[in-house]
Design an enzyme around this catalytic site. Structure first.
Site, PDB file in Angstrom:
ATOM      1  N   GLY A  10       0.823  -1.199   0.000  1.00 38.81           N
ATOM      2  CA  GLY A  10       0.000   0.000   0.000  1.00 38.81           C
ATOM      3  C   GLY A  10       0.857   1.249   0.000  1.00 38.81           C
ATOM      4  O   GLY A  10       2.082   1.181   0.161  1.00 38.81           O
ATOM      5  N   GLN A  11       0.236   2.422  -0.191  1.00 40.00           N
ATOM      6  CA  GLN A  11       1.049   3.640  -0.280  1.00 40.00           C
ATOM      7  C   GLN A  11       1.744   3.961   1.035  1.00 40.00           C
ATOM      8  O   GLN A  11       2.896   4.409   1.044  1.00 40.00           O
ATOM      9  CB  GLN A  11       0.238   4.819  -0.796  1.00 40.00           C
ATOM     10  CG  GLN A  11      -0.964   5.262  -0.020  1.00 40.00           C
ATOM     11  CD  GLN A  11      -1.580   6.534  -0.625  1.00 40.00           C
ATOM     12  OE1 GLN A  11      -0.930   7.310  -1.343  1.00 40.00           O
ATOM     13  NE2 GLN A  11      -2.847   6.770  -0.349  1.00 40.00           N
ATOM     14  N   ILE A  37      -4.090 -11.303   6.772  1.00 42.18           N
ATOM     15  CA  ILE A  37      -4.316 -10.936   8.178  1.00 42.18           C
ATOM     16  C   ILE A  37      -5.661 -11.415   8.695  1.00 42.18           C
ATOM     17  O   ILE A  37      -5.898 -11.415   9.900  1.00 42.18           O
ATOM     18  CB  ILE A  37      -4.163  -9.415   8.407  1.00 42.18           C
ATOM     19  CG1 ILE A  37      -5.249  -8.625   7.676  1.00 42.18           C
ATOM     20  CG2 ILE A  37      -2.766  -8.943   8.039  1.00 42.18           C
ATOM     21  CD1 ILE A  37      -5.299  -7.152   8.057  1.00 42.18           C
ATOM     22  N   TYR A 126     -17.222   1.910   5.723  1.00 34.65           N
ATOM     23  CA  TYR A 126     -15.778   1.937   5.949  1.00 34.65           C
ATOM     24  C   TYR A 126     -15.459   2.526   7.319  1.00 34.65           C
ATOM     25  O   TYR A 126     -14.678   1.964   8.090  1.00 34.65           O
ATOM     26  CB  TYR A 126     -15.116   2.753   4.832  1.00 34.65           C
ATOM     27  CG  TYR A 126     -13.650   3.051   5.070  1.00 34.65           C
ATOM     28  CD1 TYR A 126     -12.691   2.050   4.986  1.00 34.65           C
ATOM     29  CD2 TYR A 126     -13.230   4.351   5.372  1.00 34.65           C
ATOM     30  CE1 TYR A 126     -11.345   2.327   5.208  1.00 34.65           C
ATOM     31  CE2 TYR A 126     -11.897   4.637   5.584  1.00 34.65           C
ATOM     32  CZ  TYR A 126     -10.955   3.613   5.496  1.00 34.65           C
ATOM     33  OH  TYR A 126      -9.622   3.891   5.715  1.00 34.65           O
ATOM     34  N   LYS A 130     -13.607   0.701  10.498  1.00 32.40           N
ATOM     35  CA  LYS A 130     -12.357   1.209  11.077  1.00 32.40           C
ATOM     36  C   LYS A 130     -12.530   1.512  12.563  1.00 32.40           C
ATOM     37  O   LYS A 130     -11.615   1.305  13.365  1.00 32.40           O
ATOM     38  CB  LYS A 130     -11.890   2.462  10.323  1.00 32.40           C
ATOM     39  CG  LYS A 130     -11.445   2.200   8.887  1.00 32.40           C
ATOM     40  CD  LYS A 130     -10.223   1.287   8.807  1.00 32.40           C
ATOM     41  CE  LYS A 130      -8.954   2.004   9.179  1.00 32.40           C
ATOM     42  NZ  LYS A 130      -7.744   1.149   8.990  1.00 32.40           N
TER      43      LYS A 130
END
Length: 277
Positions: A10-11, A37, A126, A130
């Site tokens: 990922g970034q 994961i 999302y 999170k």
């Protein structure tokens, strides 16, 4: 110390690897192919083999709109179950954890800056996942930092800066949303802060980290393209309807992060440094 990174491709994961290697630190990095994961047994086996001192949890499902429907299950599996597995393994093997979260845990209705202690109220799938991931970290009992961030851009992967630059190559005029206020975050600043927390042995808990000063997406785009002939025109969010709710005002307070001794450049300084690299 030995650092273990999740979300290696990922970034942020790539930025963390670059920074750690620049500093001559020992790092092992796992992408989703090397370590799923969501597979608890695989996570525990990996931690047993690697025995990390610090875990930098950058793995996440970040397709915000898809999380509302076809990606809903994957969103929960990665951001909640996967994060729980990482946190539990961190606790079991006595490591320290730095987990990345989002401004989307807030509803964006606040007129002021969101502090770490303010009530959360995620308005999209999302954000809800999170937040549940944050709770999993806390409930694990691991020695952990949770870093909420926003509007991430950087050298690696897809992000708003690259999108604007690409569109500017073929469009003399661009329209960009001007009614969402937040703070852009350079992956380099975020990565440095994550390592800073470990280095200064900051108090465990939740921190907000972005670059300083506020912007709309229109402001951000104007700055990105300021040296081009492209015209950037402001529009409302109604011009770009999206499946997932976007907070209109997600400015997070940075005082707690600054109190650790970390110097935070403005987003314009960060953007300029990024573009000049």
């Amino acid at each position: 110390m030995k650092y273990l990174i999740t979300g290696a491709h990922g970034q942020l994961g790539q930025e963390l690897q670059k920074l750690l290697r620049e500093r001559g630190l020992t790092v092992v990095a796992y992408d989703s192919k090397a370590l799923d994961i969501t597979n608890r047994e695989a996570v525990m086996a990996t931690f047993k083999a690697e025995q990390p001192d610090v875990v930098l949890h950058a793995a996440a499902y970040t397709k915000v709109d898809l999380a509302e429907d076809e990606g809903r299950a994957m969103n929960w599996q990665v951001n909640v179950a996967g994060t729980k597995n990482i946190a539990d393994a961190t606790k079991q093997y006595g490591a320290k954890l730095v987990a990345v979260s989002t401004d989307y845990v807030f509803d964006g209705l606040n007129v002021g800056e969101y502090r770490e202690t303010d009530p959360v109220n995620p308005r999209n799938a999302y954000g809800r996942a999170k937040l549940a991931g944050e709770l999993a970290v806390t409930e694990s009992g691991a020695a952990a930092y949770i870093v909420r961030t926003s509007w991430v851009f950087g050298e690696f992967g897809n992000n708003f800066v690259y999108t604007m630059q690409r569109l500017a190559e073929s469009h003399p005029k661009l329209t960009v949303v001007n009614d969402q206020l937040g703070r852009p975050t350079w992956t380099r600043t975020l990565a440095e802060f994550m390592l800073h927390l470990i280095a200064v042995e900051a108090t465990y808990g939740i921190y907000h980290l972005s670059n300083d000063e506020t912007a709309t997406w229109f402001d951000f785009a104007k700055e990105i393209l300021k040296d081009t002939a492209v015209e950037v025109e402001p529009v409302t969010s109604a011009a770009f309807p999206q499946k997932a709710y976007r907070p209109k005002h997600s400015v997070m307070n940075l005082e707690k992060a600054k109190a650790t001794g970390f110097e935070i450049p403005s987003w314009r300084e960060a953007l300029n440094n990024f573009l000049c690299r």
